[in-house]
Design an enzyme around this catalytic site. Sequence first.
Site, PDB file in Angstrom:
ATOM      1  N   LYS A  19      20.936  10.542  -6.874  1.00 36.61           N
ATOM      2  CA  LYS A  19      19.905  11.308  -6.591  1.00 36.61           C
ATOM      3  C   LYS A  19      19.909  12.615  -6.175  1.00 36.61           C
ATOM      4  CE  LYS A  19      19.340  10.972  -1.993  1.00 36.61           C
ATOM      5  NZ  LYS A  19      19.382  12.009  -1.094  1.00 36.61           N
ATOM      6  N   ASP A  54      16.961   5.176   1.260  1.00 38.41           N
ATOM      7  CA  ASP A  54      16.801   5.750  -0.433  1.00 38.41           C
ATOM      8  C   ASP A  54      17.068   4.674  -1.471  1.00 38.41           C
ATOM      9  OD1 ASP A  54      19.617   5.828   0.470  1.00 38.41           O
ATOM     10  OD2 ASP A  54      19.511   8.206   0.310  1.00 38.41           O
TER      11      ASP A  54
HETATM   12  O1  C5P Z   1      18.069   4.753   6.161  1.00 35.83           O
HETATM   13  P1  C5P Z   1      19.513   5.095   6.066  1.00 35.83           P
HETATM   14  O2  C5P Z   1      20.417   3.950   6.738  1.00 35.83           O
HETATM   15  O3  C5P Z   1      20.195   5.900   4.941  1.00 35.83           O
HETATM   16  O4  C5P Z   1      19.633   6.109   7.250  1.00 35.83           O
HETATM   17  C1  C5P Z   1      20.874   6.818   7.821  1.00 35.83           C
HETATM   18  C2  C5P Z   1      20.627   7.510   9.049  1.00 35.83           C
HETATM   19  O5  C5P Z   1      19.734   8.924   8.818  1.00 35.83           O
HETATM   20  C3  C5P Z   1      19.408   6.861   9.904  1.00 35.83           C
HETATM   21  O6  C5P Z   1      20.209   6.208  10.865  1.00 35.83           O
HETATM   22  C4  C5P Z   1      18.976   7.991  10.839  1.00 35.83           C
HETATM   23  O7  C5P Z   1      19.743   8.545  11.873  1.00 35.83           O
HETATM   24  C5  C5P Z   1      18.698   8.934   9.840  1.00 35.83           C
HETATM   25  N1  C5P Z   1      17.364   9.151   8.836  1.00 35.83           N
HETATM   26  C6  C5P Z   1      16.132   9.446   9.503  1.00 35.83           C
HETATM   27  N2  C5P Z   1      14.970   9.620   8.970  1.00 35.83           N
HETATM   28  C7  C5P Z   1      15.062   9.069   7.643  1.00 35.83           C
HETATM   29  C8  C5P Z   1      16.167   8.457   7.008  1.00 35.83           C
HETATM   30  C9  C5P Z   1      17.320   8.667   7.802  1.00 35.83           C
HETATM   31  O8  C5P Z   1      16.460  10.022  10.808  1.00 35.83           O
HETATM   32  N3  C5P Z   1      13.609   8.846   7.102  1.00 35.83           N
END
Ligand code: C5P
Length: 307
Positions: free
Chosen positions: A15, A145
């Site tokens: 993406k 995502d």
């Molecule tokens: O959701 P995911 O595991 O991909 O997110 C990885 C990291 O990215 C989270 O631990 C956070 O630190 C950051 N993040 C965030 N806000 C979001 C998505 C991700 O702060 N909306």
Amino acid sequence: MPQFAKSVTATVPAKVNLALGVGPLRADGYHELATVYQAVGLYDEITVSRRSAGSGITISAAGPDAESVPIDRTNLAWQAAELVSSQADAEPDVHIHIDKRIPIAGGMAGGSADAAGALLACDVLWRASLPREQMAELASELGSDIPFLLYGGTAIGTGRGENITSAMARGSYHWVFAVSDRGLPTPKVYAECDRLRTGSQVGEPTVPPSLMEALLAGDPIRVGESLVNDLQPAAISLRPELDLVLEIGNDAGALGSLVSGSGPTCAFLVADEEAALDLAVSLSASGLCSGVERATGPVGGAKLKES
Ligand code: C5P
């Protein structure tokens, strides 16, 4: 089709975020987002195969960056298999093979694609037939995502990026991606974003209306002008050379350019295939990036094949 497949292969796209509005830090450690995802034709292939009872999960990887793919429980695909096994009441005795084409830690949801693929492939392999909403819930448990990759196309993401609404979009878009061989950890980029914003008032994130209008009209020039990423200053702060990479696209007449997600991949929207080739040559010659990929979007979400 055999009644019980020996293996199931999921093909899952990468993406790019056409807009990534980042709001304030929430109490749960995530940021409120308003983002527009587009799935692009760069794919990982995840094959999940049965193993003998009691033998557990193993992972292998192929592709140019295979040695950087974790082959233990830290791999989201492994965690996805465990999640489906607990929901489907099946023993998690599978081998997961990842044919890796999406840049690792590059802001293009490469790890997320592998998790999405493993979720869907395990669901079919174990004949779990989990409802779509439940799959989306498992996906969001694994990463913000991942739900989008189940659907693909062009879609708006809200919440922490996991609430997906499909967007009214026309047209096909030509992308060039400048890839770095040193990934950027997503949490580090969000933390840098917070640091850069210290002392300033951060409002609720929004999707630019100009982008949604341009997508509805299928107008790549206006889409190019409306690309925006609130994480870009943070990614550039951590990797100042990204500014130079983005400049190459601007000099070459790209319709728009931005850091993809949390970076360090830089994404360039161009007019057609010829412009994509020209820009790919300029980027390769610059020596500022370790690889260049070309792809079109939007493409559909994950696809499955049994064998
Ligand atoms: O959701 P995911 O595991 O991909 O997110 C990885 C990291 O990215 C989270 O631990 C956070 O630190 C950051 N993040 C965030 N806000 C979001 C998505 C991700 O702060 N909306």
